[in-house]
Scaffold this motif. Structure first.
Motif: not given
Length: 319
Positions: A70-92
């Motif tokens: 479940g490792c995702i790099d936040a740098s591929v998103y424009d802001n933290l809001d988008e990253a959190i929304s994309d992850i949803g409820s899965t363990e990451k």
């Protein structure tokens, strides 16, 4: 495009972090929810599972997970809001590898771990609140910046003032950043530094390395207020030294009925009716304070309890 970039990052990460293993990918495949259901496979096939955003390699007749779970790099998103929304409820685990900002009030849920690499930071602008309820994984450097608020109930035992920019050089005022760190509602852990406090700082609890290494230098209106948590728990005050050159009459103010204070040293200046510990709560049958292995000297009063109870003398030992 973001998931493709995330995939490329993970491939690069894997080629540099998996010891004693080298993977040569034959072809890249995808599956919506279960890579192990793919057929017509051969060794070295790579599969990206979309629902979990994980990577698998086909090796020795079976699909094996090879990505950090479940490792995702936040740098591929424009802001933290988008990253959190994309992850949803899965363990990451959300890797903060570059500076990133928060654009509006945001909650990081329990299922997300924020893992910081030096010197990446999250910027929280003025008027914005970032609430963190998951884990924080970071070293002793600044990971939060901006005039906004960082709060929550993270799944960690301690918060470090360095995360908010504390200098610990005995010259720069660290009271503001310590107060910011305390908003995370965890015990404040101090390094072997001298922290200058020019104003009052309220903490859930505070712990240093050793009383001659972790020093709070109080000047102007500096003091420590032990707010604590639930009255059913002891508030921690351990392993630190306080040099009180403050004009504030109270050096440590206690607002909870239970504290555990040990291995500490307080040195005052014996002026302005200085009080070592001021208990801003009346003693009762529910009051349990444990003091051990401590020194309080050069103060006018070692302890004062709300009302008229005073104890005046220097004190060394247990209580």
């Amino acid at each position: 495009m973001k998931k493709v970039l995330s995939l490329l990052f993970l491939i690069l990460f894997l080629t540099t972090s998996i010891s004693a293993t080298t993977w040569y990918f034959w072809r890249y495949r995808t599956h919506d929810n279960d890579c192990t259901n793919l057929t017509n496979t051969q060794d070295e096939d790579l599969c990206y599972q979309k629902n979990e955003q994980d990577l698998y390699v086909y090796d020795s007749g079976k699909w094996k997970p090879i990505s950090p779970v479940g490792c995702i790099d936040a740098s591929v998103y424009d802001n933290l809001d988008e990253a959190i929304s994309d992850i949803g409820s899965t363990e990451k685990t959300l890797l903060i590898s570059k500076d990133i900002s928060v654009s509006a009030d945001l909650t990081v849920p329990e299922n997300i771990t924020l893992k910081f690499t030096y010197p990446a930071k999250i910027t929280v602008p003025n008027g914005v609140t970032l609430t963190i309820n998951g884990r924080i994984d970071a070293g002793l450097w600044q990971i939060f910046s901006g005039d906004g608020t960082v709060t929550g109930s993270p799944k960690i035992e301690a918060v470090y003032p360095e995360w908010f920019g504390a200098k610990g050089d005995g010259v720069a005022d660290d009271s503001g950043v310590m107060q910011k760190a305390s908003a995370l509602n965890r015990v404040l852990y101090l390094s072997d530094k001298t922290y200058l406090l020019l104003n009052s700082v309220s903490v859930v609890g505070i712990k240093g390395v050793r009383s001659d290494l972790s020093i709070l230098k109080l000047q102007n209106n500096g003091k420590i207020v032990l707010e604590g948590g639930d009255d059913g728990y002891f508030t921690m005050f351990e392993d630190l030294g306080i040099n009180a050159e403050t004009t504030n009459s109270n050096i440590v103010e206690v607002k909870r009925r239970r504290i555990n204070a040990k291995r500490f040293r307080i040195a005052g200046t014996a002026n302005n009716n200085q009080v070592g510990f001021f208990f801003d709560v009346s003693f009762s049958a529910q009051t349990f304070h444990h003091f051990s292995d401590f020194t309080i000297c050069d103060v006018d009063y070692v302890f004062k309890v709300e009302g008229s109870q005073w104890f005046n003398a220097n004190y060394i030992g247990d209580m």
